[in-house]
Design a protein around this motif. Structure first.
Motif, mmCIF file in Angstrom:
data_model
loop_
_atom_site.group_PDB
_atom_site.id
_atom_site.type_symbol
_atom_site.label_atom_id
_atom_site.label_comp_id
_atom_site.label_asym_id
_atom_site.label_seq_id
_atom_site.Cartn_x
_atom_site.Cartn_y
_atom_site.Cartn_z
ATOM 1 N N THR A 2 -101.341 8.120 11.972
ATOM 2 C CA THR A 2 -100.096 8.372 11.484
ATOM 3 C C THR A 2 -98.937 7.478 12.633
ATOM 4 O O THR A 2 -99.071 7.764 13.490
ATOM 5 N N THR A 4 -95.691 6.734 13.769
ATOM 6 C CA THR A 4 -94.159 7.326 14.306
ATOM 7 C C THR A 4 -93.170 6.536 13.950
ATOM 8 O O THR A 4 -93.330 5.292 14.135
ATOM 9 N N GLY A 27 -96.891 8.368 7.965
ATOM 10 C CA GLY A 27 -95.576 8.108 8.434
ATOM 11 C C GLY A 27 -95.007 9.422 8.939
ATOM 12 O O GLY A 27 -95.040 10.392 8.312
ATOM 13 N N LYS A 28 -94.432 9.431 10.189
ATOM 14 C CA LYS A 28 -93.819 10.623 10.666
ATOM 15 C C LYS A 28 -92.581 10.049 11.570
ATOM 16 O O LYS A 28 -92.695 9.623 12.238
ATOM 17 N N VAL A 30 -89.772 10.575 14.119
ATOM 18 C CA VAL A 30 -89.802 11.132 15.335
ATOM 19 C C VAL A 30 -88.380 10.926 16.207
ATOM 20 O O VAL A 30 -88.152 11.666 16.980
ATOM 21 N N VAL A 49 -86.857 16.591 13.356
ATOM 22 C CA VAL A 49 -86.819 15.575 14.511
ATOM 23 C C VAL A 49 -86.129 16.505 15.795
ATOM 24 O O VAL A 49 -84.897 17.107 15.437
ATOM 25 N N HIS A 53 -83.975 13.780 20.421
ATOM 26 C CA HIS A 53 -84.351 12.460 19.805
ATOM 27 C C HIS A 53 -83.523 12.007 18.842
ATOM 28 O O HIS A 53 -83.855 11.125 17.785
ATOM 29 N N ALA A 68 -91.449 5.651 19.524
ATOM 30 C CA ALA A 68 -92.434 5.352 18.298
ATOM 31 C C ALA A 68 -93.149 4.070 18.012
ATOM 32 O O ALA A 68 -92.845 3.338 18.718
ATOM 33 N N ASP A 69 -93.796 4.045 17.119
ATOM 34 C CA ASP A 69 -94.458 3.048 16.894
ATOM 35 C C ASP A 69 -93.700 1.840 16.219
ATOM 36 O O ASP A 69 -93.820 0.585 16.499
ATOM 37 N N TYR A 92 -91.126 -2.028 19.407
ATOM 38 C CA TYR A 92 -91.289 -1.458 18.161
ATOM 39 C C TYR A 92 -91.564 -2.558 17.091
ATOM 40 O O TYR A 92 -91.009 -3.518 17.087
#
Length: 428
Positions: A2, A4, A27-28, A30, A49, A53, A68-69, A92
């Motif tokens: 998943t 982020t 996808g999430k 955050v 969220v 954040h 996050a990714d 990122y």
């Protein structure tokens, strides 16, 4: 895996991409960044969220260790570069709304940051990712119609869409956003280059603001539609345009969601009474073009003509491709492939996911892009993204050359895409 996500810019586009990511299940969200308290609170609540954040500015996000990714950057056009560069430097992966930036210098900064930090950069040229475009590209690359000689391509913006976004809306004034060709039709210049597969060598362009001007205001018209005595006979009446969307769950998100957080008759009336979307389209604030043609010459002598016009229904693009062994007519829903040798015409039908507008995710194009981006982040396979930094900066340079050509009345030689050198021009 998943992926982020941090949403930087929680307006219509940022929220739309976030919803697709969540719906895909890969996808999430955050983290959320937006200067508008109501917008950021709404998106933060929608995606659960945590309050720590949720930020008013991107500077607050990059001041923290990476949360996050990837980041989805959907700020206004002129506010893309600084957060994109800073987030790339933080590691990122970036999904960047088009245009990359209004100026070559800022766009080049973004590309350099992504390349230097070895992060994935996907620019939201969504048209590349649809099943329609992928099939068309495969047919062309297969040699089935021989070599492309020329293309005719039309973008039918739509009369009410032009009035909403480019007369009354946030892209109405070039100095506050970007030129129409960059803000709207950079999709098309990019798509043409993708299909043809050759670099542009020369470009010319003509166009301007034809209709949405003060001298075209109907006699008796006032500055707002709500109290205008000729509103009922005006095709661009804000009352007529927006009232029909009140009972539509899709169009309540866009365009109504841009006007008001209260999509009721009372909420709409207040928005039209107090906000920019209720003003007369002939008031004179806007300056971006409402029609433009661009003529393109590609390496090897291939040519293309592109037309953008406001004066249509909002619909999918229309394209005619002429090859040495066949031709293709496409309208976003079907491809008609004509083979000269057999003289047989094959019809290939598609079933787009919704209509051509942003409310419908550009006929499923937004979903296909987000799927590709999330997969690329999850797997590390950057090849899943065809609208990366080099492809996107190249097509942006073509747009800037075309605008230079339009303003100077010249034929412009397109600079090498890796530089921000000023374009050269030839006598028209």
């Amino acid at each position: 895996m998943t992926v982020t996500l941090a949403i930087v810019g929680a307006g219509a586009r940022g929220a739309a991409y976030a919803r697709i990511a969540a719906a895909e299940g890969t996808g999430k969200v955050v983290a959320v960044v937006d200067p508008d308290p109501a917008r950021r609170a709404a998106v933060a609540t929608e995606f659960a969220v945590p309050a720590e954040h949720v930020y008013a500015g991107w500077e607050d996000l990059v001041a923290r260790p990476r949360l996050a990714d990837a980041a989805i950057i959907a700020t206004p056009d002129r506010l893309h570069a600084d957060p994109a560069v800073a987030l790339a430097e933080r590691g990122y992966a970036l999904l960047l709304e088009k245009p990359m930036a209004p100026t070559p210098a800022d766009a080049e900064r973004i590309v350099a940051a992504a390349v230097d930090n070895d992060v994935l950069l996907a620019v939201c040229h969504v048209l590349r990712y649809t099943p329609y475009s992928r099939r068309l590209k495969a047919i062309v690359d297969s040699g089935r119609i021989g070599q492309i000689v020329s293309i005719e391509h039309l973008e039918p913006v739509g009369w009410w869409h032009q009035a909403h976004s480019y007369v009354r809306g946030q892209w109405a004034v070039e100095a506050e956003s970007s030129a129409m060709l960059l803000a709207k039709s950079s999709h098309d210049i990019d798509w043409l280059g993708h299909i043809i597969g050759r670099p542009v060598t020369r470009v010319s362009s003509f166009g301007g603001l034809f209709h949405f001007r003060p001298e075209n205001r109907p006699p008796g018209a006032t500055t707002r539609c709500l109290d205008c005595p000729v509103e009922a006979s005006c095709a661009y009446s804000a009352v007529r345009i927006y009232e029909r969307f009140l009972d539509d769950p899709v169009y309540r998100q866009w365009p109504l969601g841009v006007l008001t957080e209260d999509p009721t008759p009372a909420g709409l009336r207040k928005a039209l009474q107090d906000g920019p979307y209720g003003t007369c389209v002939y008031a004179g604030r806007n300056d971006v073009v409402d029609h433009q043609v661009v003529n393109l010459e590609y390496q090897g002598g291939v040519t293309a003509s592109f037309t953008m016009t406001a004066f249509t229904a909002l619909d999918f693009r229309k394209t005619r491709i002429f090859g040495t062994l066949g031709s293709i007519d496409g309208d976003g829903r079907t491809l008609a492939v004509h083979d000269f040798l057999s003289d047989i015409r094959e019809i290939i039908d598609f079933d787009p996911d919704g209509g051509a507008s942003a409310a419908d995710g550009h006929g499923g194009a937004d979903t296909e892009l987000v799927r590709a981006f999330l997969a690329a982040v999850a797997t590390g396979d950057h090849a899943l993204i065809t609208s990366g930094p080099q492809e996107s900066i190249a097509s942006h340079h073509v747009v800037w050359a075309a605008e230079h050509a339009r303003h100077t009345g010249t034929v412009v030689e397109v600079s090498a895409p890796a530089t921000a050198a000023p374009p050269r021009h030839l006598p028209a």
